[in-house]
Write an enzyme that holds these catalytic residues in place. Structure first.
Site, PDB file in Angstrom:
ATOM      1  N   LYS A   1       0.852  -1.194   0.000  1.00  0.00           N
ATOM      2  CA  LYS A   1       0.000   0.000   0.000  1.00  0.00           C
ATOM      3  C   LYS A   1       0.895   1.254   0.000  1.00  0.00           C
ATOM      4  CE  LYS A   1      -3.968  -2.301   1.972  1.00  0.00           C
ATOM      5  NZ  LYS A   1      -5.164  -2.205   2.815  1.00  0.00           N
ATOM      6  N   HIS A  33      -8.249  -3.271  -6.485  1.00  0.00           N
ATOM      7  CA  HIS A  33      -8.227  -3.329  -5.021  1.00  0.00           C
ATOM      8  C   HIS A  33      -9.288  -2.372  -4.470  1.00  0.00           C
ATOM      9  CE1 HIS A  33      -6.854  -2.787  -0.898  1.00  0.00           C
ATOM     10  NE2 HIS A  33      -6.285  -3.961  -1.034  1.00  0.00           N
ATOM     11  N   GLU A  90     -11.793  -9.701  -0.451  1.00  0.00           N
ATOM     12  CA  GLU A  90     -11.434  -8.876   0.721  1.00  0.00           C
ATOM     13  C   GLU A  90     -12.623  -8.017   1.126  1.00  0.00           C
ATOM     14  OE1 GLU A  90      -7.960  -6.435  -0.392  1.00  0.00           O
ATOM     15  OE2 GLU A  90      -6.852  -7.804   0.863  1.00  0.00           O
ATOM     16  N   GLY A 146      -7.312  -8.258   7.476  1.00  0.00           N
ATOM     17  CA  GLY A 146      -7.107  -8.618   8.880  1.00  0.00           C
ATOM     18  C   GLY A 146      -6.233  -9.827   9.118  1.00  0.00           C
ATOM     19  N   ALA A 191      -1.496  -6.960   4.621  1.00  0.00           N
ATOM     20  CA  ALA A 191      -0.736  -5.710   4.654  1.00  0.00           C
ATOM     21  C   ALA A 191      -0.328  -5.332   6.082  1.00  0.00           C
ATOM     22  CB  ALA A 191      -1.536  -4.580   4.001  1.00  0.00           C
ATOM     23  N   SER A 192      -1.256  -4.736   6.836  1.00  0.00           N
ATOM     24  CA  SER A 192      -0.864  -4.099   8.106  1.00  0.00           C
ATOM     25  C   SER A 192      -0.301  -5.057   9.151  1.00  0.00           C
ATOM     26  CB  SER A 192      -2.060  -3.346   8.698  1.00  0.00           C
ATOM     27  OG  SER A 192      -3.178  -4.215   8.811  1.00  0.00           O
TER      28      SER A 192
HETATM   29  O1  G3P Z   1      -4.523  -6.052  -0.092  1.00  0.00           O
HETATM   30  C1  G3P Z   1      -4.545  -6.568   1.207  1.00  0.00           C
HETATM   31  C2  G3P Z   1      -5.094  -5.582   2.175  1.00  0.00           C
HETATM   32  O2  G3P Z   1      -6.184  -4.866   1.659  1.00  0.00           O
HETATM   33  C3  G3P Z   1      -5.435  -6.218   3.500  1.00  0.00           C
HETATM   34  O3  G3P Z   1      -5.156  -5.248   4.466  1.00  0.00           O
HETATM   35  O4  G3P Z   1      -4.128  -4.455   6.533  1.00  0.00           O
HETATM   36  O5  G3P Z   1      -6.180  -5.931   6.610  1.00  0.00           O
HETATM   37  O6  G3P Z   1      -3.950  -6.904   5.946  1.00  0.00           O
HETATM   38  P1  G3P Z   1      -4.850  -5.671   5.973  1.00  0.00           P
END
Ligand code: G3P
Length: 223
Positions: free
Chosen positions: A12, A94, A142, A182, A203-204
């Site tokens: 991101k 996305h 997602e 998540g 991601a996070s």
């Molecule tokens: O593309 C993956 C992302 O949208 C997921 O975000 O931070 O929940 O792992 P997160």
């Protein structure tokens, strides 16, 4: 776990995954891949793609491709320019970069024509079934409300994963399915695979971790 999971970290535009920190994070992904044999693929920002593709062997994906041809498109990136950096493919549509149906179709075609990998992002079962008609290599389901929440989709809403896999495979059995939102622990990853997913997009949970490499090692711990 029978199948080897496909794991993609979406960088991101977090401060912890930009510039020199993006390069460091990519080197961690390479090290964890080398040390565990479980491949960690990555999706850095466009501006960092060339340097990172040069620096690591793990698959590097663009976060987005503009369906444009050479000419007057100020501020966009020509697909050929991104492909020249050495990417293995791209995320498409996305939830943070939504496209029209026509653009999704065009980008999947651009990626297919260049023998690269398309990862088409969806938000629910219906859009997953609809997007299967574009025949991407992957569909990544997602639910936007769980993105960045730290509450794993595979735990909080297992039905959306299981039913998306079924809906997608009713259209085309060859499409592989990822789930995201998540995801951060090995249990989240194992649950996703048990629900029929072929891997995860996250991601996070990694990017914002105190120790990003340790977070990756823990993610693949039960694989
Ligand atoms: O593309 C993956 C992302 O949208 C997921 O975000 O931070 O929940 O792992 P997160």
């Amino acid at each position: 776990m029978t199948k080897v999971p496909k794991i993609i970290i979406n960088y991101k535009t977090y401060e912890q995954s930009t510039g020199s920190k993006a390069l460091k994070l990519s080197q961690y992904a390479q090290e964890v891949t080398d040390e565990t044999g479980i491949e960690i693929a990555i999706a850095p920002q466009a501006v960092n793609l060339a340097q990172i593709c040069e620096a690591v062997d793990v698959p590097v994906y663009a976060q987005h491709i503009d369906p444009i041809t050479p000419g007057g498109h100020t501020g966009s990136y020509l697909p050929e320019a991104l492909i020249e950096t050495g990417i293995s493919g791209s995320l498409i549509n996305h939830s943070e970069k939504r496209l029209t149906l026509a653009d999704i179709d065009a980008v999947v075609e651009i990626i297919r024509k260049n023998n690269l990998t398309s990862i088409l992002c969806t938000n629910n079962i219906k859009t997953s079934a609809a997007c299967a008609s574009f025949e991407p290599d992957y569909i990544a389901i997602e639910p936007p409300e769980l993105i960045g929440s730290g509450v794993a989709v595979s735990q909080a809403n297992p039905e959306i994963v299981e039913n998306s896999v079924e809906a997608i495979h009713n259209v085309n059995k060859d499409i592989k399915v990822l789930c995201g939102a998540g995801i951060s622990t090995s249990d989240d990853l194992v649950s996703a695979m048990e629900l029929g997913a072929d891997g995860v997009l996250l991601a996070s949970g990694i990017i914002k971790a105190e120790d990003q490499k340790q977070a990756m090692l823990e993610l693949v711990d039960k694989v």
